[in-house]
Scaffold this motif. Structure first.
Motif, PDB file in Angstrom:
ATOM      1  N   ALA A 144     -10.340  -1.784  -3.111  1.00 22.89           N
ATOM      2  CA  ALA A 144     -10.270  -2.249  -4.670  1.00 22.89           C
ATOM      3  C   ALA A 144     -10.192  -4.067  -4.248  1.00 22.89           C
ATOM      4  N   LEU A 145      -9.205  -3.909  -3.615  1.00 28.29           N
ATOM      5  CA  LEU A 145      -8.941  -6.023  -3.947  1.00 28.29           C
ATOM      6  C   LEU A 145      -9.886  -6.848  -3.199  1.00 28.29           C
ATOM      7  N   VAL A 195      -5.973  -2.308  -8.282  1.00 28.25           N
ATOM      8  CA  VAL A 195      -5.287  -1.280  -6.916  1.00 28.25           C
ATOM      9  C   VAL A 195      -5.005   0.367  -7.369  1.00 28.25           C
ATOM     10  N   ALA A 250       0.576  -0.815   0.027  1.00 29.94           N
ATOM     11  CA  ALA A 250       0.381  -0.428  -0.183  1.00 29.94           C
ATOM     12  C   ALA A 250       0.954   1.160  -0.604  1.00 29.94           C
ATOM     13  N   LEU A 273      -6.804   0.686  -0.470  1.00 25.89           N
ATOM     14  CA  LEU A 273      -6.341  -0.779  -1.598  1.00 25.89           C
ATOM     15  C   LEU A 273      -6.773  -2.544  -0.934  1.00 25.89           C
TER      16      LEU A 273
END
Length: 187
Positions: A49-50, A100, A38, A46
């Motif tokens: 997003a994941l 990401v 990150a 992060l």
């Protein structure tokens, strides 16, 4: 034109599998690896997003998580290693970077590491000969960065009788030799 073909970390065209008494030591060559770190003040972005794309939960210190065939383990503050089947995620790092964006730095790691899976009921006896990591206290999903013999490795408890060892690819032969030697010493 060159006719190149991939070789395993131990230098073969097939992954090596050794059986010593009740232990199986397998060279794992079918996993893609990528590290994700990150960027400053971006860990929340992060994680979001994941989570939204892959359903991934980034694990806490010393732990791992699995989601849809993709595994993640913690490697340091705001840093994780992501592992996925190579045949479905050959371009893992590129694909993760698209997900990401600017929230993280993503680095291809597949050919930088070797992995050996050790399975069997006496795996703790084996690892106690090679490392000072508290392997008997490691539960499934725990990850420790430490040394095995003289090599820096990750020890990743995959199941009660299954441990994955990730080390530098350049030291694959030394790591394999240490595992096989220790296995013979407890056979």
């Amino acid at each position: 034109m060159h006719k190149l073909s991939p070789i395993s970390p131990l230098g073969s065209d097939t992954a090596r599998i050794d059986r010593v008494s009740d232990l199986t030591i397998s060279e794992v060559t079918d996993q893609a690896l990528a590290s994700v770190t990150a960027r400053k003040d971006q860990e929340t972005a992060l994680r979001a997003a994941l989570g939204s794309v892959h359903g991934m939960t980034l694990p806490d210190v010393g732990t791992s998580s699995d989601s849809g065939g993709i595994s993640v383990f913690w490697t340091g503050p705001a840093q994780w290693m992501i592992s996925a089947p190579h045949d479905r995620h050959e371009l893992l790092a590129r694909d993760l970077k698209q997900v990401v964006g600017a929230a993280a730095s993503v680095v291809e790691q597949t050919d930088g590491w070797c992995r050996f899976d050790v399975a069997g009921p006496t795996l703790c006896d084996l690892f106690e000969r090679l490392s000072n990591a508290p392997v008997r206290n490691m539960t499934t999903g725990r990850v420790i960065r430490g040394t095995l013999e003289h090599l820096g490795v990750f020890l990743w408890r995959r199941a009660e009788d299954h441990m994955a060892v990730l080390g530098p690819r350049s030291s694959a032969a030394s790591l394999h030799h240490a595992l096989i030697s220790a296995a013979h010493s407890i056979a």
